[in-house]
Write an enzyme that holds these catalytic residues in place. Structure first.
Site, PDB file in Angstrom:
ATOM      1  N   TYR A  13       0.864   2.672  -8.078  1.00 41.53           N
ATOM      2  CA  TYR A  13       0.943   3.899  -7.282  1.00 41.53           C
ATOM      3  C   TYR A  13       2.238   4.686  -7.485  1.00 41.53           C
ATOM      4  O   TYR A  13       2.391   5.763  -6.921  1.00 41.53           O
ATOM      5  CB  TYR A  13       0.827   3.547  -5.796  1.00 41.53           C
ATOM      6  N   HIS A  18       0.201  10.780  -3.832  1.00 36.00           N
ATOM      7  CA  HIS A  18       0.304  10.171  -2.500  1.00 36.00           C
ATOM      8  C   HIS A  18       1.688   9.554  -2.273  1.00 36.00           C
ATOM      9  O   HIS A  18       2.086   9.341  -1.134  1.00 36.00           O
ATOM     10  CB  HIS A  18      -0.786   9.109  -2.364  1.00 36.00           C
ATOM     11  N   TYR A  59       1.960  -0.455   2.629  1.00 35.01           N
ATOM     12  CA  TYR A  59       0.913   0.441   2.141  1.00 35.01           C
ATOM     13  C   TYR A  59       0.752   1.596   3.124  1.00 35.01           C
ATOM     14  O   TYR A  59       1.002   1.468   4.315  1.00 35.01           O
ATOM     15  CB  TYR A  59      -0.421  -0.265   1.859  1.00 35.01           C
ATOM     16  N   ASN A  61      -1.534   3.417   4.675  1.00 34.69           N
ATOM     17  CA  ASN A  61      -2.324   3.490   5.903  1.00 34.69           C
ATOM     18  C   ASN A  61      -1.820   2.575   7.009  1.00 34.69           C
ATOM     19  O   ASN A  61      -2.297   2.656   8.139  1.00 34.69           O
ATOM     20  CB  ASN A  61      -3.794   3.198   5.608  1.00 34.69           C
ATOM     21  N   ASN A 107      -3.418   9.500   6.983  1.00 36.48           N
ATOM     22  CA  ASN A 107      -3.510   8.171   7.585  1.00 36.48           C
ATOM     23  C   ASN A 107      -2.166   7.471   7.752  1.00 36.48           C
ATOM     24  O   ASN A 107      -1.988   6.690   8.684  1.00 36.48           O
ATOM     25  CB  ASN A 107      -4.478   7.293   6.792  1.00 36.48           C
TER      26      ASN A 107
END
Length: 186
Positions: A13, A18, A59, A61, A107
């Site tokens: 990631y 994001h 992470y 969320n 989120n």
């Protein structure tokens, strides 16, 4: 001040849209990060003030899980926190500084609001561009920036650093009046 950049840990990631919160913190300080159980952290000096930089390692969320630990570790109050995260509804090159507000469908911010029990959390939303028509939202936010987008993003990060300095010296209202109407272009 504690600047909390949101993102997902791990190389998969690292350079995705994001992860713009993590990327901004790396722009400010890209080495010598220390790790606690729920977050990585570092410190910099901005406008004569020591500023803590925090990347939750839970992470995206579940970002809220780290927040009570962050507040305790830095002996910080809610007023000390500024959260930096991506916003798909903002064009790349734009930022929005806010004193409070809803999660706006993000989120990571939703998790933080739930964990802290309030929407009164300062934040900087970073535009990551318009999702191409027909493309899945998850695929878009987990996609990487193009070379041209990186040029814009690095300029945006310079503006965001200036905005943090204004927040420290003159307050968030002043920063909102200066930076919320700006748009960075190539």
């Amino acid at each position: 001040m504690v600047v909390v950049g949101l993102g997902n840990p791990g190389p998969r990631y690292a350079f995705t849209r994001h992860n713009v919160g993590f990327l901004f913190l790396d722009f400010l300080k890209n080495k010598d990060w220390k790790t606690e159980k729920y977050f990585a952290w570092n410190k910099i000096n901005l406008a004569g003030n020591e500023v803590a930089l925090v990347k939750p390692l839970t992470y995206m969320n579940l970002s809220g899980l780290a927040m009570p630990h962050v507040l305790k570790f830095f002996s910080a109050s809610l007023d000390d926190i500024i959260v930096v995260y991506d916003d798909v509804s903002l064009k790349l090159g734009k930022i929005r500084i806010r004193k409070k507000g809803s999660d706006g469908g993000h989120n990571g911010m939703k998790s933080i609001i739930q964990a802290l029990g309030t929407q009164e959390i300062k934040r900087i939303r970073v535009g990551i561009g318009d999702k191409p028509e027909g493309m899945d939202l998850v695929d878009f936010v987990l996609g990487e920036f193009s070379d041209e987008e990186w040029i814009i993003l690095n300029k945006v990060f310079e503006v965001m650093k200036e905005a943090l300095e204004v927040i420290l010296v003159e307050g968030i209202e002043k920063a909102m009046s200066i930076y919320n109407s700006l748009e960075v272009r190539v």
